[in-house]
Scaffold this motif. Structure first.
Motif, short mmCIF file in Angstrom:
data_model
loop_
_atom_site.label_atom_id
_atom_site.label_comp_id
_atom_site.label_asym_id
_atom_site.label_seq_id
_atom_site.Cartn_x
_atom_site.Cartn_y
_atom_site.Cartn_z
N PHE A 7 2.83 -33.12 106.76
CA PHE A 7 2.38 -32.35 105.60
C PHE A 7 1.34 -31.33 106.00
O PHE A 7 0.81 -31.37 107.11
N ALA A 8 1.06 -30.42 105.10
CA ALA A 8 -0.01 -29.44 105.29
C ALA A 8 -1.21 -29.86 104.47
O ALA A 8 -1.06 -30.50 103.42
N GLY A 9 -2.39 -29.50 104.92
CA GLY A 9 -3.61 -29.82 104.21
C GLY A 9 -3.90 -28.83 103.10
O GLY A 9 -5.05 -28.54 102.80
N SER A 10 -2.86 -28.33 102.48
CA SER A 10 -2.98 -27.32 101.43
C SER A 10 -2.17 -27.76 100.22
O SER A 10 -1.09 -28.33 100.36
N PHE A 88 -8.26 -30.34 101.12
CA PHE A 88 -8.06 -31.22 102.26
C PHE A 88 -9.31 -32.03 102.58
O PHE A 88 -9.23 -33.21 102.89
N LYS A 89 -10.47 -31.42 102.49
CA LYS A 89 -11.72 -32.16 102.74
C LYS A 89 -11.85 -33.29 101.73
O LYS A 89 -12.24 -34.42 102.08
N ASN A 90 -11.50 -33.04 100.48
CA ASN A 90 -11.53 -34.07 99.45
C ASN A 90 -10.56 -35.20 99.79
O ASN A 90 -10.88 -36.38 99.64
N LEU A 91 -9.37 -34.84 100.28
CA LEU A 91 -8.39 -35.85 100.67
C LEU A 91 -8.95 -36.72 101.80
O LEU A 91 -8.83 -37.95 101.76
N LEU A 92 -9.57 -36.09 102.80
CA LEU A 92 -10.18 -36.86 103.89
C LEU A 92 -11.26 -37.81 103.36
O LEU A 92 -11.35 -38.95 103.80
N ASP A 93 -12.06 -37.32 102.42
CA ASP A 93 -13.11 -38.16 101.85
C ASP A 93 -12.52 -39.38 101.16
O ASP A 93 -12.98 -40.51 101.36
N TRP A 94 -11.49 -39.19 100.34
CA TRP A 94 -10.85 -40.31 99.65
C TRP A 94 -10.23 -41.29 100.64
O TRP A 94 -10.41 -42.50 100.53
N LEU A 95 -9.47 -40.77 101.61
CA LEU A 95 -8.80 -41.65 102.57
C LEU A 95 -9.81 -42.50 103.35
O LEU A 95 -9.57 -43.69 103.57
#
Length: 177
Positions: A7-10, A88-95
């Motif tokens: 996937f893309a981080g977008s 994407f930064k938010n996704l990294l934070d959640w993960l």
């Protein structure tokens, strides 16, 4: 046969990074690949209060299980103002909140592109340095500068040296699976 999530981080419906990911997975044979378009996947902005009150979003839990069960990850990150996009930064934070080792035993092919000459280099480097904190192993990486000059839908990367660099990085990644 390796299991790969790509996937893309977008979350843009016209993501050039997703175009690069689609092109990349089209070159791979003999692997189990799940290509995910993140344009329709949203996550609330991470916050401790939100996590404490409502727990983890269902879409995040599903994505995290896919990533944790995969052998490998193909990821292309976009850049906003010199860093990864807020999405994407938010996704990294959640993960990272639900499992600090969510990338354990996961090999990563990290890419980035942008319309500019640096190809989202700053976001690429940020993510390249961040993923090992979550036990991901970045096996290969590739940066595609000037996307609209060097990439054509249906053909892929058209600049010969960049095409060769992408192929070499992809082959290096595949050989490690």
């Amino acid at each position: 046969m390796a299991s790969i999530v790509a996937f893309a981080g977008s979350n843009s419906s016209s993501s050039i990074n997703f175009s690069l990911v689609k092109h990349t997975v089209s070159l791979i044979q003999g692997q189990d690949i799940e290509l995910m378009n993140m344009a329709s996947t949203t996550f609330p902005m991470y916050g401790e209060d939100r996590e404490e009150q409502l727990g983890f979003p269902e879409a995040l839990v599903k994505l995290q299980k896919k990533i944790e069960n995969a052998d490998a990850l193909i990821l292309s990150v976009n850049e906003h103002n010199g860093g990864p996009s807020a999405y994407f930064k938010n996704l990294l934070d959640w993960l990272s909140r639900s499992n600090k080792k969510y990338l354990e035993n996961t090999k990563v092919f990290l890419m980035s592109t942008s319309p500019g000459q640096r190809g989202a280099m700053s976001a690429h480097e940020y993510v390249k340095n961040t993923l090992p904190r979550f036990k991901g192993e970045v096996i290969a990486s590739f940066i595609l500068p000037s996307f609209h000059t060097n990439f054509k839908e249906g053909e892929g990367i058209i600049e010969p040296q960049l095409k060769e660099a992408h192929s070499n990085a992809l082959n290096s990644f595949i050989s490690e699976l």
